[in-house]
Every structure is written in C-alpha cells, then in structure tokens.
Motif scaffolding. Structure first.
Motif, PDB file in Angstrom:
ATOM      1  N   THR A 121     -28.921 -12.321   3.432  1.00  0.00           N
ATOM      2  CA  THR A 121     -28.446 -10.954   3.236  1.00  0.00           C
ATOM      3  C   THR A 121     -27.835 -10.848   1.849  1.00  0.00           C
ATOM      4  O   THR A 121     -26.895 -11.579   1.519  1.00  0.00           O
ATOM      5  CB  THR A 121     -27.398 -10.565   4.292  1.00  0.00           C
ATOM      6  N   LEU A 122     -28.388  -9.969   1.033  1.00  0.00           N
ATOM      7  CA  LEU A 122     -27.880  -9.732  -0.312  1.00  0.00           C
ATOM      8  C   LEU A 122     -26.983  -8.506  -0.289  1.00  0.00           C
ATOM      9  O   LEU A 122     -27.403  -7.425   0.115  1.00  0.00           O
ATOM     10  CB  LEU A 122     -29.045  -9.515  -1.282  1.00  0.00           C
ATOM     11  N   ASN A 123     -25.737  -8.680  -0.706  1.00  0.00           N
ATOM     12  CA  ASN A 123     -24.787  -7.577  -0.772  1.00  0.00           C
ATOM     13  C   ASN A 123     -24.642  -7.125  -2.220  1.00  0.00           C
ATOM     14  O   ASN A 123     -24.353  -7.937  -3.110  1.00  0.00           O
ATOM     15  CB  ASN A 123     -23.422  -8.008  -0.227  1.00  0.00           C
ATOM     16  N   LEU A 124     -24.809  -5.846  -2.468  1.00  0.00           N
ATOM     17  CA  LEU A 124     -24.668  -5.260  -3.792  1.00  0.00           C
ATOM     18  C   LEU A 124     -23.589  -4.179  -3.751  1.00  0.00           C
ATOM     19  O   LEU A 124     -23.876  -3.014  -3.440  1.00  0.00           O
ATOM     20  CB  LEU A 124     -25.995  -4.659  -4.259  1.00  0.00           C
ATOM     21  N   PRO A 125     -22.336  -4.535  -4.035  1.00  0.00           N
ATOM     22  CA  PRO A 125     -21.292  -3.502  -4.099  1.00  0.00           C
ATOM     23  C   PRO A 125     -21.650  -2.466  -5.154  1.00  0.00           C
ATOM     24  O   PRO A 125     -22.243  -2.787  -6.196  1.00  0.00           O
ATOM     25  CB  PRO A 125     -20.033  -4.296  -4.478  1.00  0.00           C
ATOM     26  N   PHE A 126     -21.287  -1.221  -4.910  1.00  0.00           N
ATOM     27  CA  PHE A 126     -21.645  -0.162  -5.846  1.00  0.00           C
ATOM     28  C   PHE A 126     -21.144  -0.455  -7.258  1.00  0.00           C
ATOM     29  O   PHE A 126     -21.791  -0.107  -8.239  1.00  0.00           O
ATOM     30  CB  PHE A 126     -21.077   1.173  -5.360  1.00  0.00           C
ATOM     31  N   ARG A 127     -19.977  -1.086  -7.370  1.00  0.00           N
ATOM     32  CA  ARG A 127     -19.408  -1.346  -8.689  1.00  0.00           C
ATOM     33  C   ARG A 127     -20.158  -2.426  -9.452  1.00  0.00           C
ATOM     34  O   ARG A 127     -19.911  -2.634 -10.637  1.00  0.00           O
ATOM     35  CB  ARG A 127     -17.925  -1.702  -8.558  1.00  0.00           C
ATOM     36  N   ARG A 128     -21.059  -3.156  -8.783  1.00  0.00           N
ATOM     37  CA  ARG A 128     -21.858  -4.169  -9.461  1.00  0.00           C
ATOM     38  C   ARG A 128     -23.257  -3.657  -9.780  1.00  0.00           C
ATOM     39  O   ARG A 128     -24.086  -4.403 -10.300  1.00  0.00           O
ATOM     40  CB  ARG A 128     -21.967  -5.431  -8.583  1.00  0.00           C
ATOM     41  N   ILE A 194     -18.878   8.644  -5.132  1.00  0.00           N
ATOM     42  CA  ILE A 194     -17.568   8.735  -4.476  1.00  0.00           C
ATOM     43  C   ILE A 194     -16.822   7.417  -4.592  1.00  0.00           C
ATOM     44  O   ILE A 194     -15.636   7.369  -4.932  1.00  0.00           O
ATOM     45  CB  ILE A 194     -17.739   9.121  -2.998  1.00  0.00           C
ATOM     46  N   ARG A 195     -17.532   6.319  -4.337  1.00  0.00           N
ATOM     47  CA  ARG A 195     -16.886   5.006  -4.339  1.00  0.00           C
ATOM     48  C   ARG A 195     -16.404   4.603  -5.726  1.00  0.00           C
ATOM     49  O   ARG A 195     -15.294   4.104  -5.889  1.00  0.00           O
ATOM     50  CB  ARG A 195     -17.869   3.959  -3.796  1.00  0.00           C
ATOM     51  N   SER A 197     -15.653   6.441  -8.209  1.00  0.00           N
ATOM     52  CA  SER A 197     -14.635   7.333  -8.788  1.00  0.00           C
ATOM     53  C   SER A 197     -13.269   7.146  -8.145  1.00  0.00           C
ATOM     54  O   SER A 197     -12.278   7.691  -8.612  1.00  0.00           O
ATOM     55  CB  SER A 197     -15.073   8.796  -8.635  1.00  0.00           C
ATOM     56  N   GLU A 198     -13.209   6.351  -7.075  1.00  0.00           N
ATOM     57  CA  GLU A 198     -11.928   6.105  -6.431  1.00  0.00           C
ATOM     58  C   GLU A 198     -11.077   5.174  -7.288  1.00  0.00           C
ATOM     59  O   GLU A 198     -11.576   4.198  -7.842  1.00  0.00           O
ATOM     60  CB  GLU A 198     -12.141   5.453  -5.057  1.00  0.00           C
ATOM     61  N   PRO A 199      -9.788   5.453  -7.401  1.00  0.00           N
ATOM     62  CA  PRO A 199      -8.919   4.531  -8.154  1.00  0.00           C
ATOM     63  C   PRO A 199      -8.772   3.209  -7.416  1.00  0.00           C
ATOM     64  O   PRO A 199      -8.681   3.175  -6.196  1.00  0.00           O
ATOM     65  CB  PRO A 199      -7.584   5.287  -8.218  1.00  0.00           C
ATOM     66  N   GLN A 200      -8.782   2.112  -8.168  1.00  0.00           N
ATOM     67  CA  GLN A 200      -8.625   0.791  -7.589  1.00  0.00           C
ATOM     68  C   GLN A 200      -7.182   0.336  -7.719  1.00  0.00           C
ATOM     69  O   GLN A 200      -6.628   0.287  -8.823  1.00  0.00           O
ATOM     70  CB  GLN A 200      -9.569  -0.210  -8.277  1.00  0.00           C
ATOM     71  N   ILE A 201      -6.566   0.019  -6.613  1.00  0.00           N
ATOM     72  CA  ILE A 201      -5.166  -0.390  -6.606  1.00  0.00           C
ATOM     73  C   ILE A 201      -5.105  -1.883  -6.341  1.00  0.00           C
ATOM     74  O   ILE A 201      -5.606  -2.369  -5.335  1.00  0.00           O
ATOM     75  CB  ILE A 201      -4.355   0.365  -5.518  1.00  0.00           C
ATOM     76  N   SER A 202      -4.523  -2.601  -7.248  1.00  0.00           N
ATOM     77  CA  SER A 202      -4.376  -4.051  -7.078  1.00  0.00           C
ATOM     78  C   SER A 202      -2.923  -4.398  -6.797  1.00  0.00           C
ATOM     79  O   SER A 202      -2.011  -3.604  -7.047  1.00  0.00           O
ATOM     80  CB  SER A 202      -4.849  -4.777  -8.349  1.00  0.00           C
ATOM     81  N   ARG A 203      -2.732  -5.564  -6.250  1.00  0.00           N
ATOM     82  CA  ARG A 203      -1.383  -6.005  -5.922  1.00  0.00           C
ATOM     83  C   ARG A 203      -0.614  -6.307  -7.206  1.00  0.00           C
ATOM     84  O   ARG A 203      -1.076  -7.056  -8.063  1.00  0.00           O
ATOM     85  CB  ARG A 203      -1.436  -7.254  -5.055  1.00  0.00           C
ATOM     86  N   ALA A 204       0.587  -5.749  -7.317  1.00  0.00           N
ATOM     87  CA  ALA A 204       1.420  -5.984  -8.490  1.00  0.00           C
ATOM     88  C   ALA A 204       2.046  -7.365  -8.404  1.00  0.00           C
ATOM     89  O   ALA A 204       2.295  -7.874  -7.314  1.00  0.00           O
ATOM     90  CB  ALA A 204       2.526  -4.914  -8.571  1.00  0.00           C
ATOM     91  N   PRO A 205       2.269  -8.001  -9.530  1.00  0.00           N
ATOM     92  CA  PRO A 205       2.902  -9.322  -9.513  1.00  0.00           C
ATOM     93  C   PRO A 205       4.309  -9.239  -8.932  1.00  0.00           C
ATOM     94  O   PRO A 205       5.013  -8.229  -9.092  1.00  0.00           O
ATOM     95  CB  PRO A 205       2.915  -9.737 -10.980  1.00  0.00           C
ATOM     96  N   THR A 206       4.725 -10.285  -8.264  1.00  0.00           N
ATOM     97  CA  THR A 206       6.068 -10.316  -7.681  1.00  0.00           C
ATOM     98  C   THR A 206       7.120 -10.269  -8.767  1.00  0.00           C
ATOM     99  O   THR A 206       7.056 -11.005  -9.761  1.00  0.00           O
ATOM    100  CB  THR A 206       6.260 -11.594  -6.848  1.00  0.00           C
ATOM    101  N   ALA A 207       8.061  -9.368  -8.599  1.00  0.00           N
ATOM    102  CA  ALA A 207       9.125  -9.220  -9.618  1.00  0.00           C
ATOM    103  C   ALA A 207      10.018 -10.472  -9.616  1.00  0.00           C
ATOM    104  O   ALA A 207      10.306 -11.065  -8.576  1.00  0.00           O
ATOM    105  CB  ALA A 207       9.940  -7.986  -9.322  1.00  0.00           C
ATOM    106  N   VAL A 208      10.418 -10.867 -10.787  1.00  0.00           N
ATOM    107  CA  VAL A 208      11.310 -12.004 -10.948  1.00  0.00           C
ATOM    108  C   VAL A 208      12.732 -11.496 -11.122  1.00  0.00           C
ATOM    109  O   VAL A 208      13.012 -10.710 -12.031  1.00  0.00           O
ATOM    110  CB  VAL A 208      10.920 -12.881 -12.161  1.00  0.00           C
ATOM    111  N   ALA A 209      13.607 -11.901 -10.225  1.00  0.00           N
ATOM    112  CA  ALA A 209      14.979 -11.414 -10.291  1.00  0.00           C
ATOM    113  C   ALA A 209      15.679 -11.966 -11.521  1.00  0.00           C
ATOM    114  O   ALA A 209      15.495 -13.135 -11.888  1.00  0.00           O
ATOM    115  CB  ALA A 209      15.742 -11.835  -9.031  1.00  0.00           C
ATOM    116  N   ALA A 210      16.448 -11.122 -12.136  1.00  0.00           N
ATOM    117  CA  ALA A 210      17.212 -11.570 -13.329  1.00  0.00           C
ATOM    118  C   ALA A 210      18.297 -12.535 -12.892  1.00  0.00           C
ATOM    119  O   ALA A 210      18.981 -12.324 -11.886  1.00  0.00           O
ATOM    120  CB  ALA A 210      17.823 -10.359 -14.041  1.00  0.00           C
ATOM    121  N   GLU A 211      18.509 -13.556 -13.676  1.00  0.00           N
ATOM    122  CA  GLU A 211      19.543 -14.538 -13.350  1.00  0.00           C
ATOM    123  C   GLU A 211      20.864 -14.099 -13.984  1.00  0.00           C
ATOM    124  O   GLU A 211      20.862 -13.528 -15.047  1.00  0.00           O
ATOM    125  CB  GLU A 211      19.125 -15.914 -13.888  1.00  0.00           C
TER     126      GLU A 211
END
Length: 211
Positions: A121-128, A194-195, A197-211
């Motif tokens: 099975t060959l998968n071709l995501p629209f973005r590729r 449609i696909r 044009s949708e905004p892609q949301i990625s996980r933001a890096p974990t914030a590092v607490a100030a010492e």
C-alpha cells in the motif's frame, strides 16, 4: 458487491488500507482500474492484436499469388488463433492486476493498494504531492498521475502498471484507467486544496524555567 464485502479485502481493517483511519480522516472515494482499458493502455493489447492481424494478412497475401485469396485464407487461422491466445493471456493478467488493486482518496491522502503477487500500500499525503495531471485512457476511462515532492524513491517495477509509462528516473504513481476520472480528479483537487490550506500546528518546545 461492495468493497466491504469483497473477500480480497477481508484481512484489512479498512478496504485498501493497512490500518484503521486516524481520527478526523474519512474516505472520499474508492476505485480500481477497468480491466480492458488497463490491458490496452499498459500492456499493449491493441498493438498485439493488430500485430497478429497484420501477420495473418501478410501470410495470406504471400500465398495468394499461387493459391488465390480463397485458397490462401485458411493459412491465416493458426496466426489468428495464436493472436487470440496471446490477447487472452494479456487480458487475464490485466484482470488479476485490476482485481488486486484498490485506489483510495481520503480527506488527507491518496492510497494505492497494488500488487497481485507482492501486495503493498502506497500512501501519498497531499502535502507530498507537487502536481497531479489527468489524461484520457481507452474505453472512456482516465488516468491521474501524481508528481511527488522530496527525495522519496519509488520502484517502477514494483508499482507497475500503476505508474506513468516510461518515467523510470522520477517514478510518478498513477491511478490507471479509472472510470469517471474527471469526477475523481475533482474530488482529489477539492480535498487537497482544503487539506493543504489548513494551518499546521506543531508542538512548541518545553519552556525552560528561569533559575
């Protein structure tokens, strides 16, 4: 018979796909090649039939000088018989290929379940997918060809006949000889627009607490 009832796809959680659809993804279209159109377009059925007809005519014409056309006509029978056998074999191969194939368009991708002996099975995501082209095929069918982005390398021999013919350096997967190809192309174009044009949301890096 629907694809859900087809015994060829009983082992798959979703017909044509190796695993269940992720949440939010749904199937828009299922289809497979039309057998005779596939035999003519990818396996040269028309050319082979024509070859044996020409061969038969040449044999009869060469003998007609001595035997006359009526006397020489039976000499074409062996050639025509071989032609029928050859065409039947080619049509049978196309039938097996079409039977083993299931093309799928979802809201996120194009999937191609192909291969009679070695199934994949060959998968071709629209973005590729960079571009898609449609071409008319024999018998009122059509072929949709996809040009992929990136450095993804595909095997021409493994995917054949579900590829653009003779493009071996940059293999282009194709939905070959499908009925109502223009309607299918419209389904693909709308879903891809449609696909992508949708905004892609990625996980933001974990914030590092100030010492």
């Amino acid at each position: 018979m629907s694809y859900k009832d087809d015994p060829d796809f009983k082992f798959e959680p979703v017909p044509g796909l190796p695993e269940a659809l992720p949440e939010g993804e749904r199937i828009l279209w299922h289809g497979r090649p039309e057998t005779t159109a596939l035999a003519r377009s990818s396996m040269g059925l028309t050319w082979i039939a024509g070859y044996f007809v020409v061969l038969s005519f040449a044999r009869v014409a060469a003998s007609s000088v001595e035997m006359g056309w009526a006397g020489a006509a039976p000499l074409a029978i062996p050639f025509l018989g071989l032609g029928v056998v050859a065409c039947a074999i080619i049509w049978g191969i196309a039938w097996v290929q079409a039977r083993a194939t299931l093309y799928t368009i979802t809201t996120h991708r194009v999937a191609m379940r192909v291969g009679a002996a070695l199934t994949l099975t060959l998968n071709l995501p629209f973005r590729r997918i960079a571009t898609a082209q449609i071409a008319d095929a024999p018998g009122g069918t059509g072929t949709i060809v996809f040009d992929t982005e990136g450095e993804t390398r595909l095997s021409y021999l493994v995917l054949w006949p579900h590829v653009r013919p003779w493009h071996m350096k940059k293999v282009q997967p194709a939905l070959r000889c499908i009925p109502d190809a223009r309607a299918v192309a419209a389904i693909f174009a709308e879903a891809a627009e449609i696909r992508t044009s949708e905004p892609q949301i990625s996980r933001a890096p974990t914030a590092v607490a100030a010492e």
